[in-house]
Write a protein that holds these residues in place. Sequence first.
Motif, short mmCIF file in Angstrom:
data_model
loop_
_atom_site.label_atom_id
_atom_site.label_comp_id
_atom_site.label_asym_id
_atom_site.label_seq_id
_atom_site.Cartn_x
_atom_site.Cartn_y
_atom_site.Cartn_z
N ARG A 1 -87.95 53.55 -106.59
CA ARG A 1 -88.05 54.40 -107.78
C ARG A 1 -86.75 54.40 -108.59
O ARG A 1 -86.71 54.90 -109.71
N HIS A 2 -85.69 53.86 -108.00
CA HIS A 2 -84.38 53.86 -108.67
C HIS A 2 -83.90 52.44 -108.97
O HIS A 2 -82.73 52.25 -109.31
N LEU A 3 -84.78 51.46 -108.84
CA LEU A 3 -84.37 50.07 -109.00
C LEU A 3 -85.00 49.43 -110.23
O LEU A 3 -86.12 49.77 -110.62
N LYS A 4 -84.29 48.48 -110.81
CA LYS A 4 -84.87 47.65 -111.87
C LYS A 4 -85.40 46.35 -111.28
O LYS A 4 -86.32 45.74 -111.82
N SER A 5 -84.82 45.91 -110.16
CA SER A 5 -85.29 44.69 -109.50
C SER A 5 -86.35 45.07 -108.46
O SER A 5 -86.68 46.24 -108.28
N SER A 6 -86.86 44.09 -107.74
CA SER A 6 -87.94 44.35 -106.79
C SER A 6 -87.41 45.05 -105.54
O SER A 6 -86.29 44.79 -105.09
N LEU A 7 -88.24 45.92 -104.97
CA LEU A 7 -87.85 46.64 -103.76
C LEU A 7 -87.68 45.69 -102.57
O LEU A 7 -86.68 45.82 -101.84
N PRO A 8 -88.59 44.74 -102.30
CA PRO A 8 -88.36 43.83 -101.17
C PRO A 8 -87.04 43.07 -101.25
O PRO A 8 -86.36 42.88 -100.24
N ARG A 9 -86.67 42.64 -102.46
CA ARG A 9 -85.40 41.93 -102.62
C ARG A 9 -84.23 42.86 -102.27
O ARG A 9 -83.28 42.46 -101.59
N HIS A 10 -84.30 44.10 -102.75
CA HIS A 10 -83.26 45.08 -102.42
C HIS A 10 -83.18 45.31 -100.92
O HIS A 10 -82.08 45.36 -100.35
N LEU A 11 -84.33 45.43 -100.26
CA LEU A 11 -84.35 45.68 -98.82
C LEU A 11 -83.78 44.50 -98.04
O LEU A 11 -83.04 44.69 -97.07
N ARG A 12 -84.11 43.28 -98.46
CA ARG A 12 -83.58 42.10 -97.77
C ARG A 12 -82.06 42.06 -97.87
O ARG A 12 -81.36 41.74 -96.90
N SER A 13 -81.53 42.41 -99.06
CA SER A 13 -80.08 42.44 -99.23
C SER A 13 -79.46 43.52 -98.34
O SER A 13 -78.42 43.30 -97.71
#
Length: 255
Positions: free
Chosen positions: A213-225
């Motif tokens: 809800r706070h991201l502009k990019s995809s959530l899965p990409r954020h989680l992988r990082s």
Amino acid sequence: MLFDFHVHMGQYFDDYYTPPRILRTLRLAGITHFAYSSTSTVVTDDPDFLLEERVAMHELSEGRAKPILWVTHDMLKRSPNLSLYMNDAGGKICGLKIHGVSESWLPNGRELQRIFKIAQERGLFVKLHTGEREECEAGMYREICTKFPDVRVVLAHGRPILQAIDMLRYCPNTFVDTSFMPHSHFQLLINVAQQEGFTDRILFGTDTPIPGRHLKSSLPRHLRSRIDQTRRIAGEDWKKISWKNAKNLLTFVSK
């Protein structure tokens, strides 16, 4: 195996996060197993609806999802021992979740003591939301954690971090999950835990789907990082934090 100890499904403000939606996000991030609670309990105390949610998640995850019951005051009024909400058809409930921001829970009040007594009687853990707010700081729960030494307590988010570290230090029944934890705080936590011997009480968590809800990019990409950075910081303790500690905690509460 990668076990996420802090996942949600259900109604959250204007969105409803379905089991398929959550499972897809976790799969794309490389998370294989998880413990979750439903945010729907904030808007409904209907035990049949909440059971339907758990049944759907249990079946679609093929048992890889472990339910934690998010408890509200309305649920306690409707079922003082929570028996209405303990149907195992959606997988055996492994813990009780209390959120001291969504509604008020005195840190050593009668209602919270009742939650701890139910957990004690049923062999469940208690998960407590912690944050940098006076109604839910980690250190506020020291008295009740000491009063119930045989109840495992997960301090979600580990905030404020110095208070969370002190809780791990002085209350051997406490754990911390890393959801929404800044990497600098996680580095501090690991350093102290390695020096003082409590790396077996740190649990990996993401708070999925809330970060999305706070991201502009995809959530899965954020989680992988986030997973990659957490693995790097954890070093030799990654196996413990990523799944072994969760497995040991769930083995204890399932006895």
